[in-house]
Write an enzyme that holds these catalytic residues in place. Sequence first.
Site, mmCIF file in Angstrom:
data_model
loop_
_atom_site.group_PDB
_atom_site.id
_atom_site.type_symbol
_atom_site.label_atom_id
_atom_site.label_comp_id
_atom_site.label_asym_id
_atom_site.label_seq_id
_atom_site.Cartn_x
_atom_site.Cartn_y
_atom_site.Cartn_z
ATOM 1 N N ARG A 134 0.811 -1.241 0.000
ATOM 2 C CA ARG A 134 0.000 0.000 0.000
ATOM 3 C C ARG A 134 0.838 1.282 0.000
ATOM 4 N NH1 ARG A 134 -2.998 -2.737 3.991
ATOM 5 N NH2 ARG A 134 -4.827 -3.754 3.107
ATOM 6 N N LYS A 137 2.518 11.565 -11.220
ATOM 7 C CA LYS A 137 1.688 10.648 -12.021
ATOM 8 C C LYS A 137 2.502 9.383 -12.247
ATOM 9 C CE LYS A 137 -1.467 13.539 -14.685
ATOM 10 N NZ LYS A 137 -1.816 14.023 -16.039
ATOM 11 N N GLU A 143 9.093 19.271 -25.077
ATOM 12 C CA GLU A 143 8.316 19.451 -23.839
ATOM 13 C C GLU A 143 8.790 20.700 -23.090
ATOM 14 O OE1 GLU A 143 5.653 17.945 -22.737
ATOM 15 O OE2 GLU A 143 5.549 16.037 -23.798
ATOM 16 N N LYS A 160 6.244 23.296 -13.341
ATOM 17 C CA LYS A 160 5.408 22.115 -13.119
ATOM 18 C C LYS A 160 5.024 22.019 -11.637
ATOM 19 C CE LYS A 160 4.313 17.458 -14.197
ATOM 20 N NZ LYS A 160 4.469 16.282 -15.005
ATOM 21 N N GLU A 219 -5.475 16.542 -10.763
ATOM 22 C CA GLU A 219 -6.129 16.899 -12.028
ATOM 23 C C GLU A 219 -7.644 17.029 -11.879
ATOM 24 O OE1 GLU A 219 -4.276 16.046 -16.296
ATOM 25 O OE2 GLU A 219 -5.135 14.277 -15.382
ATOM 26 N N ARG A 258 -3.833 21.323 -14.157
ATOM 27 C CA ARG A 258 -2.780 20.479 -14.732
ATOM 28 C C ARG A 258 -2.956 20.295 -16.231
ATOM 29 N NH1 ARG A 258 -0.113 15.952 -10.825
ATOM 30 N NH2 ARG A 258 1.298 15.276 -12.450
ATOM 31 N N ASN A 275 -1.007 19.958 -21.105
ATOM 32 C CA ASN A 275 -1.442 19.164 -22.258
ATOM 33 C C ASN A 275 -1.388 19.914 -23.583
ATOM 34 O OD1 ASN A 275 -3.946 16.660 -22.051
ATOM 35 N ND2 ASN A 275 -2.046 16.733 -20.951
ATOM 36 N N HIS A 280 -1.054 18.204 -26.952
ATOM 37 C CA HIS A 280 -1.111 16.756 -26.733
ATOM 38 C C HIS A 280 -2.314 16.078 -27.397
ATOM 39 C CE1 HIS A 280 2.199 17.498 -24.095
ATOM 40 N NE2 HIS A 280 2.261 16.254 -23.681
ATOM 41 N N HIS A 321 -1.355 12.921 -29.457
ATOM 42 C CA HIS A 321 -1.825 11.558 -29.166
ATOM 43 C C HIS A 321 -2.464 10.932 -30.400
ATOM 44 C CE1 HIS A 321 -2.013 12.706 -24.644
ATOM 45 N NE2 HIS A 321 -0.837 12.197 -24.962
ATOM 46 N N HIS A 338 7.325 10.764 -28.556
ATOM 47 C CA HIS A 338 6.241 11.580 -28.004
ATOM 48 C C HIS A 338 6.510 13.077 -28.195
ATOM 49 C CE1 HIS A 338 3.038 12.790 -25.359
ATOM 50 N NE2 HIS A 338 3.873 13.365 -24.524
HETATM 51 P P1 NAD Z 1 12.108 6.006 -22.067
HETATM 52 O O1 NAD Z 1 12.075 5.848 -20.608
HETATM 53 O O2 NAD Z 1 11.636 4.866 -22.892
HETATM 54 O O3 NAD Z 1 13.573 6.410 -22.513
HETATM 55 C C1 NAD Z 1 13.854 6.580 -23.884
HETATM 56 C C2 NAD Z 1 15.063 5.750 -24.314
HETATM 57 O O4 NAD Z 1 16.257 6.373 -23.848
HETATM 58 C C3 NAD Z 1 15.097 4.350 -23.720
HETATM 59 O O5 NAD Z 1 15.562 3.462 -24.695
HETATM 60 C C4 NAD Z 1 16.109 4.443 -22.595
HETATM 61 O O6 NAD Z 1 16.765 3.215 -22.326
HETATM 62 C C5 NAD Z 1 17.070 5.448 -23.146
HETATM 63 N N1 NAD Z 1 17.807 6.228 -22.145
HETATM 64 C C6 NAD Z 1 17.309 6.792 -21.030
HETATM 65 N N2 NAD Z 1 18.236 7.546 -20.436
HETATM 66 C C7 NAD Z 1 19.346 7.433 -21.170
HETATM 67 C C8 NAD Z 1 20.649 7.994 -21.072
HETATM 68 N N3 NAD Z 1 20.962 8.879 -20.109
HETATM 69 N N4 NAD Z 1 21.584 7.642 -21.997
HETATM 70 C C9 NAD Z 1 21.249 6.796 -23.008
HETATM 71 N N5 NAD Z 1 20.029 6.256 -23.182
HETATM 72 C C10 NAD Z 1 19.094 6.581 -22.260
HETATM 73 O O7 NAD Z 1 11.242 7.268 -22.552
HETATM 74 P P2 NAD Z 1 11.008 8.734 -21.981
HETATM 75 O O8 NAD Z 1 10.841 9.578 -23.168
HETATM 76 O O9 NAD Z 1 11.995 9.115 -20.936
HETATM 77 O O10 NAD Z 1 9.602 8.595 -21.227
HETATM 78 C C11 NAD Z 1 8.449 8.236 -21.922
HETATM 79 C C12 NAD Z 1 7.458 7.705 -20.902
HETATM 80 O O11 NAD Z 1 7.179 8.717 -19.960
HETATM 81 C C13 NAD Z 1 6.128 7.294 -21.510
HETATM 82 O O12 NAD Z 1 5.745 6.043 -20.998
HETATM 83 C C14 NAD Z 1 5.160 8.370 -21.040
HETATM 84 O O13 NAD Z 1 3.861 7.885 -20.868
HETATM 85 C C15 NAD Z 1 5.774 8.767 -19.734
HETATM 86 N N6 NAD Z 1 5.443 10.118 -19.283
HETATM 87 C C16 NAD Z 1 4.963 10.267 -18.042
HETATM 88 C C17 NAD Z 1 4.659 11.525 -17.556
HETATM 89 C C18 NAD Z 1 4.197 11.674 -16.148
HETATM 90 O O14 NAD Z 1 3.772 12.774 -15.761
HETATM 91 N N7 NAD Z 1 4.303 10.653 -15.335
HETATM 92 C C19 NAD Z 1 4.824 12.650 -18.370
HETATM 93 C C20 NAD Z 1 5.330 12.472 -19.652
HETATM 94 C C21 NAD Z 1 5.630 11.200 -20.108
HETATM 95 N N1 GLY Z 2 2.458 15.266 -17.934
HETATM 96 C C1 GLY Z 2 1.229 15.870 -17.553
HETATM 97 C C2 GLY Z 2 1.039 15.928 -16.084
HETATM 98 O O1 GLY Z 2 1.918 15.600 -15.332
HETATM 99 O O2 GLY Z 2 -0.018 16.295 -15.643
#
Ligand code: NAD
Ligand code: GLY
Length: 379
Positions: free
Chosen positions: A127, A149, A191, A240, A250, A259, A263, A266, A270, A283
């Site tokens: 939990r 999130k 972003e 942020k 949200e 929040r 977007n 977005h 999407h 993305h």
């Molecule tokens: P990711 O985590 O897949 O990383 C992208 C690629 O870069 C991967 O292959 C990873 O292994 C590589 N990588 C990471 N750091 C590295 C480094 N320092 N050197 C070399 N390679 C490296 O993708 P991302 O773009 O970081 O994140 C995308 C994810 O984040 C999605 O699932 C999305 O839904 C999520 N997201 C969440 C929020 C939130 O608020 N929680 C906001 C935006 C996106």
């Molecule tokens: N990435 C959008 C949020 O955190 O609300």
Amino acid sequence: MSSLTVPVSFGSQERQYAIHIGNGILGQLGIFLETCFTALPKKALIVSDSTVWPLYGVQVEASLEKIGLSVEHLVIPAGETSKTLETATHVYDAALRQGLSRKDVMIALGGGVVGDLTGYCAATYYRGMPFVQIPTTLLAQVDSSVGGKVAVNYQDVKNGIGAFYQPSLVLVDLEVLHTLPRRELLAGLAEIVKYALIEQTALGTETPASETTFFQFFEAHTHDWENHLSTIVARCCNMKAVVVKRDETEQLSQTASGRICLNLGHTFAHAYEALTNYSEFLHGEAVAIGMIQACETSTLMGLIPPEMLVRVKALFEALSLPVRPPRVFPAENLLRLMRKDKKASNSQLTLILPEKTLGTVTLVPNALEDTVRSVLAIH
Ligand code: NAD
Ligand code: GLY
């Protein structure tokens, strides 16, 4: 080694954490942990991916062992396909094998995939137990690691199962970006530029005329923005943090001050991502195209003057961000997906759109489909 600190707070003193931003601070994780826990955890489980772990795992592990923690790690395959309930069960299994208690800590070392997955596991294991974000992509450093999130994908629903669950600490080491592929870096930059387009709405204030807006800052640093990463990342994280404090879970869905302002672009993005089965665009690339299309929609609706669109496009081009989709996509297919966006009500398009001045956005319910259709047809 010096670092900047951005505080994230949620009203009461108990609910706050710090984002530490610096160069080469990965090895200081142990020291930062000591300052943020009143009773130091005894065990840590590091979750990382198959690309990041070989690069930075040893350093993070050593820093934790130095302050006396017993450390284990779990390496998941790199990429979005790991953000599943099945991978989550591997994390729970590793946590049980190690005998982690609710007073121990999980450490997410990686991009948004590792951060979202580990955060979700930390939120649900017994939990809820503490977790630390060490974001290693630019996108994760300015967005996904901040604000709580956490989620995994479920069936075809992205982030279908998740929670709002805040980390205890975020450690942003900018040096890890040296190994990040250029394409991923630019996707993170998209972003970041989003924050320049929402700055005034996010902060809830006008930037005084004597101060440089984030947009002006970028216009002045299109060629050397990488030399200013600590300022840039701190500015994004601060924005942020302000937004998340105002609307942690949200609930403010009727106004752009919630929040939802994060977007911008977005809904368009999407649709492009879904239409290409998440295989063609990163993305951030889709978000860049979406932000331009949001500006084009605003221009057609008379919300912003045409000169503003020209200025935004010029900045994107100077930063090597895409300003249009690479090929023609059927507008009707995109619209069908946009009507399903989480902001839409009764299948009516609802968009976050720039209005009036650079840095201000508004929520437009019932956006006119004909206007959006003509924007989607622009090439
Ligand atoms: P990711 O985590 O897949 O990383 C992208 C690629 O870069 C991967 O292959 C990873 O292994 C590589 N990588 C990471 N750091 C590295 C480094 N320092 N050197 C070399 N390679 C490296 O993708 P991302 O773009 O970081 O994140 C995308 C994810 O984040 C999605 O699932 C999305 O839904 C999520 N997201 C969440 C929020 C939130 O608020 N929680 C906001 C935006 C996106
Ligand atoms: N990435 C959008 C949020 O955190 O609300």
